[in-house]
Design an enzyme around this catalytic site. Structure first.
Site, PDB file in Angstrom:
ATOM      1  N   GLN A 175       0.840  -1.192   0.000  1.00  6.07           N
ATOM      2  CA  GLN A 175       0.000   0.000   0.000  1.00  6.07           C
ATOM      3  C   GLN A 175       0.877   1.245   0.000  1.00  6.07           C
ATOM      4  OE1 GLN A 175      -2.609   0.223   3.387  1.00  6.07           O
ATOM      5  NE2 GLN A 175      -1.088  -0.571   4.807  1.00  6.07           N
ATOM      6  N   ASP A 308     -15.043  -3.951   0.773  1.00  2.30           N
ATOM      7  CA  ASP A 308     -14.354  -3.342   1.908  1.00  2.30           C
ATOM      8  C   ASP A 308     -15.391  -2.710   2.828  1.00  2.30           C
ATOM      9  OD1 ASP A 308     -12.744  -2.073   3.719  1.00  2.30           O
ATOM     10  OD2 ASP A 308     -11.847  -0.692   2.318  1.00  2.30           O
ATOM     11  N   THR A 361      -4.991  -2.991   8.310  1.00  2.34           N
ATOM     12  CA  THR A 361      -4.834  -1.541   8.266  1.00  2.34           C
ATOM     13  C   THR A 361      -3.378  -1.138   8.437  1.00  2.34           C
ATOM     14  OG1 THR A 361      -5.420   0.525   9.416  1.00  2.34           O
ATOM     15  CG2 THR A 361      -5.363  -1.459  10.746  1.00  2.34           C
ATOM     16  N   CYS A 362      -3.059   0.015   7.860  1.00  2.00           N
ATOM     17  CA  CYS A 362      -1.737   0.607   8.059  1.00  2.00           C
ATOM     18  C   CYS A 362      -1.511   0.985   9.517  1.00  2.00           C
ATOM     19  CB  CYS A 362      -1.591   1.851   7.179  1.00  2.00           C
ATOM     20  SG  CYS A 362      -2.907   3.064   7.444  1.00  2.00           S
TER      21      CYS A 362
END
Length: 425
Positions: A175, A308, A361-362
């Site tokens: 990402q 998502d 998630t980041c």
């Protein structure tokens, strides 16, 4: 003699990125440098962008070993039906109180029984435990079971669900964050199998008619063509913004033609688009996604769509799969609660036309990312997210290296002792 859980402690720590108020950003909050200007709109936020938090959980075992897991939550907490913003100090007493009381003294080798008990627990107010707590504590339980049995976390999960783990690394999905061009170049240089995410989370980035997304995908294809022998899959996340650009119904010619233009821009590489719209509820989202998927199929437009928004829990994943509303579902690991629920969600896609992308998630940590690498290997997910952070390199390193080390430990190596990085279908 069984290994017991002797004590549990929780330590407030930092996560790999930030909490962002998605509602405020979608409403047009102005980005100023790395920050955002304006007032937050999602309950619990003090500002639109806040430093991410985590809560490290340590289980001390009767052998003296210490198992670890990290409680963390997604970047866009409180959005799309998710649990509220996670504050480490607020939830620390819950972990060191009722959770510790329930788990202390239990057999550390009984991962699934311990994780199921945790999943069914309530907090001091009688509410179900926050997803972040279930996520982090279950990671520690998984680590504890591996330590207690002298195996890997991959083996613990595979044994629990009676499946055969992957013998090669799962394709990693990088990402990019807002550095979507520079980081895409890095991904191509490193031969990342799935790329680049793109972070197209506003109309400004996508374009009033979606033209900037098309231009970016064309640029990406041109860049990828310079790397002989590398055949990546393109994956861009648009955070529901295409639904704002076009609006329903999504099988009409204008929308299908737009996706055809994305397919043409991506040639010769396959393309998947995550979160094309956000319809405000799971039922409406499934209808919209199924409509779009049918429209693309009828027009022979080979662009896969990825669920998502409103696909957060195990039941959500199952609903999208049953409705055949997506080609790929993201299993957002922190949102499912216990890490075993992520494994179950991936396995629910087996035997269907829907592929499972083990995401997250980041805003996670290195500890949670490594635990997820084991879930990916155990369940043979279609792809796994490089995390944490938005700088790409660090997350790619954490996830890739954990898989390679695990495969080497399990004796599954090829060639000169180097694990072969190929897709595992």
């Amino acid at each position: 003699m069984s290994v017991r859980i002797e004590s549990i402690r929780a330590i407030p720590t930092v996560s790999g990125f930030f909490f962002d108020d998605q509602r405020a950003i979608k409403a047009g909050a102005t980005q100023e440098g790395f920050d955002y200007r304006g007032d937050p709109q999602t309950p619990g936020f003090r500002r639109i962008r806040e430093a991410g938090e985590a809560l490290s959980v340590e289980l001390e075992l009767s052998t003296g070993a210490v198992a670890t897991g990290d409680c963390c939550a997604v970047q866009y907490s409180g959005a799309g039906g998710r649990d509220p913003l996670f504050r480490a100090e607020k939830y620390r007493p819950t972990v060191e109180g009722p959770v510790a009381s329930a788990l202390t003294g239990r057999d550390a080798g009984e991962f699934l029984a311990n994780a199921t008990l945790l999943e069914e627990m309530s907090d001091e107010e009688g509410d179900r435990l926050h997803t972040a707590i279930r996520y982090g504590v279950s990671q520690a339980l998984l680590d504890a079971a591996a330590l207690a049995t002298g195996t890997t976390m991959t083996d613990v999960l595979a044994d629990a669900y009676d499946v055969e783990p992957a013998t090669e690394p799962i394709p990693v999905f990088g990402q990019s964050g807002d550095e979507r061009r520079a980081n895409a170049e890095k991904m191509l240089l490193k031969g990342v199998p799935v790329l680049p995410h793109g972070l197209f989370n506003s109309v400004e980035k996508v374009g009033e008619q979606g033209e900037q997304l098309v231009e970016y995908v064309a640029w990406l294809s041109e860049r990828a063509s310079r790397f002989d022998g590398h055949e990546p899959r393109f994956h861009v996340d648009v955070y529901g913004i295409l639904g704002e650009v076009f609006g329903p119904p999504y099988d009409r010619d204008e929308v299908v033609d737009y996706f055809a233009s994305l397919q043409e821009a991506a040639r010769p590489y396959p393309l998947q688009v995550e979160g094309p719209m956000d319809e405000g509820s799971r039922e409406a989202q499934i209808r919209a996604m199924a409509t779009l998927r049918d429209g693309l199929s009828e027009a022979n437009v080979a662009v896969d769509i990825v669920a998502d928004e409103w696909c957060n829990t195990f039941d959500d994943v199952q609903a999208f799969v049953d409705a055949e509303a997506a080609d790929v579902v993201q299993v957002k690991t922190p949102d499912l609660g216990g890490i075993h629920r992520s494994a179950e969600a991936v396995l629910a896609c087996r035997g269907t036309e829907t592929r499972a992308y083990l995401g997250g998630t980041c805003n996670e940590t290195d500890v949670s990312a490594r635990a997820c690498a084991h879930v990916a290997l155990a369940t043979r997910a279609a792809q796994v997210l490089a995390k944490p952070g938005m700088g790409f390199d660090e997350g790619f390193m954490v996830v890739t290296n954990e898989m390679r080390r695990t495969l080497a430990r399990r004796g599954r190596v090829t060639g000169e002792g180097e694990t072969e990085v190929v897709a595992d279908d």
